[in-house]
Design a protein around this motif. Structure first.
Motif, short mmCIF file in Angstrom:
data_model
loop_
_atom_site.label_atom_id
_atom_site.label_comp_id
_atom_site.label_asym_id
_atom_site.label_seq_id
_atom_site.Cartn_x
_atom_site.Cartn_y
_atom_site.Cartn_z
N GLU A 110 0.79 -1.23 0.08
CA GLU A 110 0.01 0.03 0.04
C GLU A 110 0.82 1.34 0.12
N ALA A 113 -0.18 3.96 -2.44
CA ALA A 113 -1.24 4.64 -1.96
C ALA A 113 -1.12 5.74 -0.97
N ASP A 142 0.43 -2.98 -12.06
CA ASP A 142 -0.55 -2.95 -11.29
C ASP A 142 -0.83 -2.06 -10.10
N LEU A 143 0.24 -1.92 -9.27
CA LEU A 143 0.42 -0.82 -8.12
C LEU A 143 0.10 0.58 -8.52
N ARG A 145 -1.19 1.50 -11.44
CA ARG A 145 -2.46 1.90 -12.03
C ARG A 145 -3.50 1.94 -10.75
N ARG A 146 -3.58 1.24 -9.87
CA ARG A 146 -4.60 1.38 -8.70
C ARG A 146 -4.40 2.50 -7.86
N GLN A 147 -3.12 2.60 -7.43
CA GLN A 147 -2.81 3.63 -6.37
C GLN A 147 -2.31 4.92 -6.48
N GLU A 149 -3.54 6.51 -9.66
CA GLU A 149 -4.53 6.85 -10.74
C GLU A 149 -4.75 8.38 -10.96
N ARG A 234 -9.32 6.35 -15.32
CA ARG A 234 -9.65 5.45 -16.30
C ARG A 234 -11.29 5.67 -16.32
N ALA A 237 -13.46 4.19 -14.07
CA ALA A 237 -13.11 4.41 -12.75
C ALA A 237 -14.09 5.83 -12.44
#
Length: 239
Positions: A110, A113, A142-143, A145-147, A149, A234, A237
């Motif tokens: 995390e 994030a 992946d990290l 893209r998710r955290q 963004e 995105r 989202a």
């Protein structure tokens, strides 16, 4: 929120830098590394994240950062574990707005994030670090893209390393349609190629991606990738 990030520990030896890297920089920055540094300067000059605060993750001593780059921002925060590198970076003529923060955003799943929560108005630059440090669970793509963004970020990083010299050293930009083998083949033509995969190919998962070979020492080459995002979510989202 910054208190939730683990502290960045001081060290002089690290996969992304340290004493060996400093000695290499002193020896090669005006020779073997000059072409690579010129390419990085072009990438950074084209990157205009429209943020006044910059967070540098793993900048080392800033050997590859072009003169004047730090002065583009009202505040620069650097996360760098090497005390020698911090001292070197702080002595740059454009480092008047630089401060150091001892937070390790790469240590846990995390971390990115928490970094985004700690610096919500910043642009993030990963300075040739993600290809050296393994992702803490999942993958860096992946990290990111998710955290990250909602934040603009950019990274130049090692994709693969090899002992074989490339036939082509001209930088190229691709749309992301090639796989790793096809991308390598644009620089290393024919024959057998043994590489160390740094697991950062097409970082973030969406092109364009820029590439250039870098001869880090005699007999050792890296393929370096550049990618950036503007910090817009995105479409899925937003729904």
């Amino acid at each position: 929120m910054t208190a939730s990030l683990p502290p960045l520990r001081n060290h002089l030896l690290h996969p992304s830098g340290g004493l060996v890297y400093h000695l290499r920089a002193l020896r090669h920055r005006h020779g073997l590394w000059a072409g690579f540094h010129h390419t990085v300067a072009g990438w950074l000059n084209s990157w205009q994240p429209r943020r006044r605060q910059l967070v540098l993750v793993g900048p080392n001593a800033g050997h590859a950062l072009p003169a004047g780059f730090l002065a583009r921002f009202d505040e620069v925060v650097a996360l760098e574990p090497d005390p020698l590198a911090r001292g070197w970076l702080a002595r740059r003529p454009d480092a008047g707005r630089l401060r150091f923060v001892a937070l390790d955003c790469l240590a846990g799943p995390e971390g990115l994030a928490l970094l985004a929560a700690a610096f919500p108005e910043a642009a993030i630059l990963f300075s040739n670090v993600l290809g050296q440090v393994p992702a803490p669970g999942g993958s860096w793509s992946d990290l990111l893209r998710r955290q990250l963004e909602m934040l603009p970020w950019a990274s130049y990083h090692d994709v693969a390393s090899t002992e074989r010299a490339p036939q082509c050293t001209t930088p190229i930009t691709l749309d992301g349609g090639d796989d790793l083998d096809a991308t390598l083949a644009r620089f290393w033509h024919g024959g057998r190629l043994t590489v160390n995969d740094h697991e950062t190919f097409q970082l973030g998962g969406q092109g364009p991606f820029s590439y250039v070979p870098w001869q880090i020492i005699p007999g050792r080459w890296q393929l370096v990738e550049w990618t950036c995002r503007d910090g817009q979510p995105r479409p899925e989202a937003q729904a």
